[in-house]
Design an enzyme around this catalytic site. Structure first.
Site, PDB file in Angstrom:
ATOM      1  N   HIS A  70       0.838  -1.203   0.000  1.00 51.31           N
ATOM      2  CA  HIS A  70       0.000   0.000   0.000  1.00 51.31           C
ATOM      3  C   HIS A  70       0.875   1.257   0.000  1.00 51.31           C
ATOM      4  O   HIS A  70       0.603   2.224  -0.711  1.00 51.31           O
ATOM      5  CB  HIS A  70      -0.873   0.050   1.260  1.00 51.31           C
ATOM      6  CG  HIS A  70      -1.896  -1.024   1.378  1.00 51.31           C
ATOM      7  ND1 HIS A  70      -1.831  -2.019   2.324  1.00 51.31           N
ATOM      8  CD2 HIS A  70      -3.040  -1.258   0.670  1.00 51.31           C
ATOM      9  CE1 HIS A  70      -2.884  -2.812   2.211  1.00 51.31           C
ATOM     10  NE2 HIS A  70      -3.630  -2.381   1.213  1.00 51.31           N
TER      11      HIS A  70
ATOM     12  N   GLN B 149     -18.732  -4.868  -0.865  1.00 52.45           N
ATOM     13  CA  GLN B 149     -17.960  -5.765  -1.724  1.00 52.45           C
ATOM     14  C   GLN B 149     -17.674  -7.109  -1.057  1.00 52.45           C
ATOM     15  O   GLN B 149     -16.952  -7.934  -1.627  1.00 52.45           O
ATOM     16  CB  GLN B 149     -16.663  -5.092  -2.188  1.00 52.45           C
ATOM     17  CG  GLN B 149     -15.613  -4.899  -1.116  1.00 52.45           C
ATOM     18  CD  GLN B 149     -14.464  -4.046  -1.606  1.00 52.45           C
ATOM     19  OE1 GLN B 149     -14.632  -2.858  -1.872  1.00 52.45           O
ATOM     20  NE2 GLN B 149     -13.285  -4.626  -1.729  1.00 52.45           N
TER      21      GLN B 149
ATOM     22  N   MET C 222       2.239  -9.435  -0.903  1.00 52.42           N
ATOM     23  CA  MET C 222       1.750  -8.869   0.360  1.00 52.42           C
ATOM     24  C   MET C 222       0.237  -8.666   0.288  1.00 52.42           C
ATOM     25  O   MET C 222      -0.282  -8.262  -0.742  1.00 52.42           O
ATOM     26  CB  MET C 222       2.434  -7.545   0.637  1.00 52.42           C
ATOM     27  CG  MET C 222       3.857  -7.703   1.051  1.00 52.42           C
ATOM     28  SD  MET C 222       4.529  -6.143   1.603  1.00 52.42           S
ATOM     29  CE  MET C 222       6.220  -6.675   1.880  1.00 52.42           C
ATOM     30  N   SER C 223      -0.421  -8.959   1.397  1.00 53.89           N
ATOM     31  CA  SER C 223      -1.872  -8.809   1.453  1.00 53.89           C
ATOM     32  C   SER C 223      -2.293  -8.685   2.912  1.00 53.89           C
ATOM     33  O   SER C 223      -1.681  -9.295   3.794  1.00 53.89           O
ATOM     34  CB  SER C 223      -2.546 -10.041   0.836  1.00 53.89           C
ATOM     35  OG  SER C 223      -3.903 -10.082   1.202  1.00 53.89           O
TER      36      SER C 223
ATOM     37  N   LYS D 110      -1.495  -6.237  -8.064  1.00 49.95           N
ATOM     38  CA  LYS D 110      -1.802  -7.409  -7.239  1.00 49.95           C
ATOM     39  C   LYS D 110      -3.267  -7.839  -7.443  1.00 49.95           C
ATOM     40  O   LYS D 110      -3.580  -9.011  -7.552  1.00 49.95           O
ATOM     41  CB  LYS D 110      -1.527  -7.049  -5.775  1.00 49.95           C
ATOM     42  CG  LYS D 110      -2.403  -7.704  -4.755  1.00 49.95           C
ATOM     43  CD  LYS D 110      -1.774  -8.933  -4.228  1.00 49.95           C
ATOM     44  CE  LYS D 110      -2.573  -9.670  -3.184  1.00 49.95           C
ATOM     45  NZ  LYS D 110      -3.739  -9.080  -2.629  1.00 49.95           N
ATOM     46  N   ASP D 111      -4.169  -6.848  -7.499  1.00 48.32           N
ATOM     47  CA  ASP D 111      -5.587  -7.132  -7.757  1.00 48.32           C
ATOM     48  C   ASP D 111      -5.845  -6.854  -9.238  1.00 48.32           C
ATOM     49  O   ASP D 111      -6.497  -5.870  -9.600  1.00 48.32           O
ATOM     50  CB  ASP D 111      -6.460  -6.268  -6.856  1.00 48.32           C
ATOM     51  CG  ASP D 111      -6.216  -6.572  -5.389  1.00 48.32           C
ATOM     52  OD1 ASP D 111      -6.848  -7.480  -4.860  1.00 48.32           O
ATOM     53  OD2 ASP D 111      -5.341  -5.918  -4.786  1.00 48.32           O
TER      54      ASP D 111
HETATM   55  P1  AMP Z   1      -6.826  -3.212  -0.314  1.00 51.18           P
HETATM   56  O1  AMP Z   1      -6.561  -2.441   0.936  1.00 51.18           O
HETATM   57  O2  AMP Z   1      -6.493  -4.649  -0.216  1.00 51.18           O
HETATM   58  O3  AMP Z   1      -8.197  -2.930  -0.884  1.00 51.18           O
HETATM   59  O4  AMP Z   1      -5.802  -2.643  -1.400  1.00 51.18           O
HETATM   60  C1  AMP Z   1      -5.728  -1.278  -1.683  1.00 51.18           C
HETATM   61  C2  AMP Z   1      -4.845  -1.074  -2.882  1.00 51.18           C
HETATM   62  O5  AMP Z   1      -3.544  -1.604  -2.605  1.00 51.18           O
HETATM   63  C3  AMP Z   1      -5.336  -1.819  -4.123  1.00 51.18           C
HETATM   64  O6  AMP Z   1      -5.111  -1.007  -5.271  1.00 51.18           O
HETATM   65  C4  AMP Z   1      -4.477  -3.056  -4.149  1.00 51.18           C
HETATM   66  O7  AMP Z   1      -4.309  -3.592  -5.433  1.00 51.18           O
HETATM   67  C5  AMP Z   1      -3.171  -2.496  -3.616  1.00 51.18           C
HETATM   68  N1  AMP Z   1      -2.321  -3.567  -3.077  1.00 51.18           N
HETATM   69  C6  AMP Z   1      -2.659  -4.498  -2.153  1.00 51.18           C
HETATM   70  N2  AMP Z   1      -1.641  -5.370  -1.952  1.00 51.18           N
HETATM   71  C7  AMP Z   1      -0.635  -4.980  -2.785  1.00 51.18           C
HETATM   72  C8  AMP Z   1       0.685  -5.466  -3.059  1.00 51.18           C
HETATM   73  N3  AMP Z   1       1.169  -6.542  -2.451  1.00 51.18           N
HETATM   74  N4  AMP Z   1       1.428  -4.805  -3.971  1.00 51.18           N
HETATM   75  C9  AMP Z   1       0.934  -3.704  -4.606  1.00 51.18           C
HETATM   76  N5  AMP Z   1      -0.294  -3.197  -4.391  1.00 51.18           N
HETATM   77  C10 AMP Z   1      -1.070  -3.821  -3.498  1.00 51.18           C
END
Ligand code: AMP
Length: 283
Positions: free
Chosen positions: A37, A61, A186-187, A151-152
């Site tokens: 992020h 979602q 990363m997640s 990643k998404d």
């Molecule tokens: P999220 O909080 O999971 O909804 O993600 C918010 C944003 O961060 C989205 O655009 C995701 O694609 C991006 N994101 C999440 N994990 C990663 C990662 N490992 N590398 C790059 N971007 C990420």
């Protein structure tokens, strides 16, 4: 960093910058921020004058049996990280600020393509929730640029299509996948991986890489490659949701003569569903 919990507060603050002609960059997130992020924030920082991040765990979602209530919420820690990474504004609304008329009667934004395959097939309604909340956030922030993670991959493709179809005055930019040392993407959901599972979950990325190697070596029976990758994942002890060799733009199953290919995968651990992808170009 200034923090706003209301639409009107954030709008008033950003209006000033818009009048000054400053370029506003936006990074929407669901919080529990990791380096992936923060790399998005850095990317926005590099191309914009003002960086806005949102943290909102969007119930719209999540399916009924999904992990909305368990989704990690680490607000204070997130604020510290964002401030350290040069984020100018944080938007952190609650559910009633985002959905004052309730979820059931909320107007929706529907992207009719690419949303009922892959992640959309196992998470019905998920992308409708994403496109709806991202549209609302775009209308609130009115950014010049919005940064999303590769990643998404499917989410990025759907948002690009939505922005194009609806003439949204925002540039959508993509940021590379940020990974742990062993390659795991990363997640926020990686915290649900157990200690025993952790050394083996990299099989998802390795299986996508294995498919890419086979394709580079000349293999074109994509459906067979998908099947063999599922077997590799099963051998490592995990159940596959999907492994597909897809056309990078349409997300349709790739044809033998496609030149832009994205290999996408999702697999289940005991308590999490992990996704990853890998794009290749053949010429
Ligand atoms: P999220 O909080 O999971 O909804 O993600 C918010 C944003 O961060 C989205 O655009 C995701 O694609 C991006 N994101 C999440 N994990 C990663 C990662 N490992 N590398 C790059 N971007 C990420």
């Amino acid at each position: 960093m200034r923090i706003f919990h209301t639409v009107s507060g954030l709008r008033d603050a950003l209006k000033v910058h818009r009048r000054e002609g400053l370029r506003i960059g936006f990074v929407p997130t669901m919080g529990n921020l990791h380096q992936g992020h923060l790399a998005l924030i850095e990317q926005a920082r590099g191309s914009c004058d003002i960086v806005v991040c949102s943290i909102f765990v969007n119930a719209l979602q999540f399916g009924l049996n999904e992990d909305w209530d368990k989704y990690p919420r680490t607000y204070q820690d997130d604020c510290d990280k964002l401030a350290a990474f040069g984020c100018d504004y944080l938007f952190h609304p609650d559910d009633t600020e985002m959905y004052p008329n309730g979820l059931d009667t909320q107007s929706r934004v529907i992207c009719p393509t690419m949303t009922d395959v892959l992640c959309g097939a196992s998470r019905p309604g998920h992308f409708e929730g994403v496109t709806t909340v991202v549209t609302k956030l775009f209308n609130i922030v009115q950014p010049d640029e919005a940064v999303f993670g590769i990643k998404d991959y499917q989410q990025l493709a759907v948002i690009r299509r939505m922005a194009e179809d609806l003439c949204m005055p925002v540039e959508i930019t993509a940021a590379p996948i940020y990974r742990e040392a062993d390659g795991l993407a990363m997640s926020s959901r990686n915290g649900f991986i157990t200690e025993q599972e952790r050394p083996n979950v990299v099989v998802l990325k390795q299986s996508l890489e294995w498919i890419a190697e086979q394709i580079h070596a000349g293999e074109r029976n994509f459906r067979e490659l998908e099947k063999l990758a599922v077997e590799r994942i099963a051998d490592a002890g995990f159940k596959t949701d999907y492994i597909t060799v897809s056309h990078s733009k349409t997300l349709d199953p790739a044809a033998e003569d496609d030149l832009e290919i994205t290999i996408l995968g999702a697999m289940f651990t005991e308590a999490a569903r992990l996704i990853d992808n890998l794009s290749i170009r053949l010429d």
